[in-house]
Design an enzyme around this catalytic site. Structure first.
Site, PDB file in Angstrom:
ATOM      1  N   CYS A 150       0.882  -1.182   0.000  1.00 55.71           N
ATOM      2  CA  CYS A 150       0.000   0.000   0.000  1.00 55.71           C
ATOM      3  C   CYS A 150       0.911   1.221   0.000  1.00 55.71           C
ATOM      4  O   CYS A 150       1.037   1.921   1.003  1.00 55.71           O
ATOM      5  CB  CYS A 150      -0.898   0.010   1.227  1.00 55.71           C
ATOM      6  SG  CYS A 150      -1.783  -1.538   1.544  1.00 55.71           S
ATOM      7  N   ALA A 151       1.555   1.505  -1.119  1.00 54.93           N
ATOM      8  CA  ALA A 151       2.767   2.327  -1.117  1.00 54.93           C
ATOM      9  C   ALA A 151       2.567   3.842  -1.217  1.00 54.93           C
ATOM     10  O   ALA A 151       3.391   4.593  -0.710  1.00 54.93           O
ATOM     11  CB  ALA A 151       3.690   1.879  -2.248  1.00 54.93           C
ATOM     12  N   ALA A 152       1.542   4.306  -1.909  1.00 53.96           N
ATOM     13  CA  ALA A 152       1.415   5.759  -2.131  1.00 53.96           C
ATOM     14  C   ALA A 152       1.193   6.494  -0.802  1.00 53.96           C
ATOM     15  O   ALA A 152       0.573   5.929   0.104  1.00 53.96           O
ATOM     16  CB  ALA A 152       0.260   6.033  -3.092  1.00 53.96           C
TER      17      ALA A 152
ATOM     18  N   GLY B 166       4.399   7.217  -1.122  1.00 50.17           N
ATOM     19  CA  GLY B 166       5.703   6.670  -1.464  1.00 50.17           C
ATOM     20  C   GLY B 166       6.859   6.956  -0.533  1.00 50.17           C
ATOM     21  O   GLY B 166       7.977   6.510  -0.788  1.00 50.17           O
TER      22      GLY B 166
ATOM     23  N   LYS C 191       7.684   5.861   2.542  1.00 49.57           N
ATOM     24  CA  LYS C 191       8.288   4.669   3.135  1.00 49.57           C
ATOM     25  C   LYS C 191       8.917   3.784   2.050  1.00 49.57           C
ATOM     26  O   LYS C 191      10.014   3.241   2.233  1.00 49.57           O
ATOM     27  CB  LYS C 191       7.241   3.888   3.929  1.00 49.57           C
ATOM     28  CG  LYS C 191       6.575   4.700   5.029  1.00 49.57           C
ATOM     29  CD  LYS C 191       5.425   3.927   5.653  1.00 49.57           C
ATOM     30  CE  LYS C 191       4.525   4.836   6.463  1.00 49.57           C
ATOM     31  NZ  LYS C 191       3.738   5.779   5.631  1.00 49.57           N
TER      32      LYS C 191
ATOM     33  N   CYS D 200      -0.884   4.939  10.709  1.00 48.94           N
ATOM     34  CA  CYS D 200      -0.699   6.256  11.331  1.00 48.94           C
ATOM     35  C   CYS D 200      -1.893   6.567  12.229  1.00 48.94           C
ATOM     36  O   CYS D 200      -2.514   7.617  12.137  1.00 48.94           O
ATOM     37  CB  CYS D 200      -0.483   7.348  10.284  1.00 48.94           C
ATOM     38  SG  CYS D 200      -1.758   7.445   9.017  1.00 48.94           S
TER      39      CYS D 200
END
Length: 446
Positions: A256-258, A260, A262, A378
């Site tokens: 779940c990258a966006a 981006g 991390k 978060c």
């Protein structure tokens, strides 16, 4: 454009259209309609007014009872003006009221300007209310710190009254600006010097070894972001790469990258390894690709794919390390994105864990035996964090015993026997965050 008029425009866009505050502010600044000298005041007015919205409405309400209907722009204008009167010392009261009246004249009919003038003068004459007179503790915290009642109740149940007060108050203070140093291009000390040459003073971040905190000046006004030397990122988010502990040759998946942050931080530490970065939305995949190009990273492969379908795209046990930075309520980043307080609902705390669980069910089988898996959010709520950790432990994983040793010294004391770190906004002054690290058991060795 007049800075206060621009702030009203932005607040109206967020309030009426449901636009995200960070995107709306960025779009306004991109237009360059506001002078560089006024950028600080503009962002203060937008984020400060959003953050104090409930308090401002409480102050205004007695003076609006005779107003049957307000023009759409009037409420954000009045809120912003009261915010300046009571929460910004450097702006004279008469200037606040005069500016509000002028904006009302240009946006509405003559009588609207008179209403704005009368309301604000009455508010100023009456003064700030005595919040201590509110009998209910929950209501008082809610109104005085401008947080929804349901969230105050939830935090009081989880963290107690004193900690809830502290978090709610902190959420109304400006968040520190922190950047991550791209170690493939520079180091912290050189980056501090490069920033200073462009009028920005920075110091090493408290917890993250790759982080800098901006003391003064605007990093956005330098060329170091564009050149790929630095990336805007909160310290808590920078801790994820250390938690994952990727080796230079590893094959890594960020499911779940966006946007981006991390993913790129992890990729910066890979030499001959590779990182596959997934996101559900194609336009966000383009953002990931743009990030990789900016940072000079050639080991990132971005794909548009729902993480819940990852098992159809990748073979089982095909990744050395996997990160699931799960979609969550975001209640740990209210300080940066105050509109989260008003857009999130109690039901999100039951609906989001369902999606998180579906992602985990799809992704966990892709970890190699003895491979590393990290789960992060978060937010600070156990429904989105510890509850998911228990599920991961039931799927052939154990806590990673080396987690604590590879985390920065500044946070090691916050890690207990379990390989998990929960940061409240008050813990280190970072975003609220949760990180847990696991090892996949090898069936042949147990």
């Amino acid at each position: 454009m007049n800075v206060r008029d621009a702030a009203v425009t932005t607040l109206l866009k967020i309030g009426q259209g449901g636009a995200f505050s960070t995107i709306s502010v960025h779009q306004m600044l991109e237009k360059r309609a506001i002078s560089k000298a006024d950028v600080g005041l503009y962002t203060e007015l937008v984020y400060g007014t959003l953050s104090r919205e409930l308090t401002l409405d409480y102050i205004l309400e007695p003076f609006l009872t005779k107003q049957k209907k307000l023009d759409p722009f009037m409420r954000p204008l009045l809120r912003m003006s009261v915010y300046q009167l009571f929460y910004l010392d450097r702006i004279p009261d008469h200037a606040v009221i005069n500016e509000a009246v002028e904006i009302a004249k240009t946006r509405g009919k003559p009588h609207i300007a008179k209403v704005v003038n009368g309301v604000l003068r009455n508010v100023l004459r009456t003064g700030k209310p005595d919040f201590s007179a509110i009998p209910s503790t929950v209501d008082r915290i809610s109104i005085e710190t401008s947080h929804p009642v349901w969230l105050v109740k939830r935090w009081m149940e989880l963290f107690g009254e004193e900690e809830t007060w502290k978090m709610c108050r902190l959420n109304n203070e400006p968040a520190p600006v922190t950047v991550r140093v791209n170690r493939t291009r520079t180091d912290r000390q050189e980056a501090i010097v490069l920033l200073e040459e462009q009028g920005v003073i920075a110091k090493p971040a408290h917890a993250a070894p790759d982080g800098l905190e901006i003391v003064s000046g605007s990093v956005q006004q330098t060329d170091l972001l564009e050149r790929g030397y630095l990336s805007l990122q909160d310290e808590s988010s920078m801790l994820v790469a250390a938690a994952l502990g990727a080796q230079s040759t590893d094959r890594v998946l960020d499911s779940c990258a966006a946007p981006g942050g991390k993913a790129m931080h992890i990729a910066e530490g890979l030499a001959t390894g590779s990182l596959i970065a997934l996101d559900l939305h194609p336009h966000k995949v383009k953002l990931l690709e743009k990030q990789a190009t900016r940072l000079g990273l050639h080991n990132v492969q971005a794909e548009a794919l729902d993480a819940r379908q990852a098992g159809t795209r990748f073979e089982a046990a095909s990744f050395d390390r996997i990160l699931v930075d799960a979609p969550c309520s975001g209640l740990g980043v209210i300080r940066r994105k105050p509109d989260i307080k008003w857009t999130k609902r109690p039901e999100d705390l039951t609906q989001l864990p369902v999606i998180q669980r579906q992602i985990l069910e799809a992704v966990l089988p892709l970890v190699k035996p003895d491979g590393t898996f990290v789960y992060s959010t978060c937010t600070m709520d156990p429904l989105e964090n510890e509850q998911q950790t228990e599920f991961i432990l039931s799927q052939g994983f154990v806590f990673d015993e080396t987690f604590k040793t590879r985390m920065p010294e500044a946070v090691q004391s916050l890690i207990g026997e379990r390989a998990e770190l929960k940061l409240l906004p008050t813990s280190l002054g970072t975003d609220g965050f949760y990180i847990a690290a696991f090892k996949k058991m090898n069936e042949t060795t147990g």
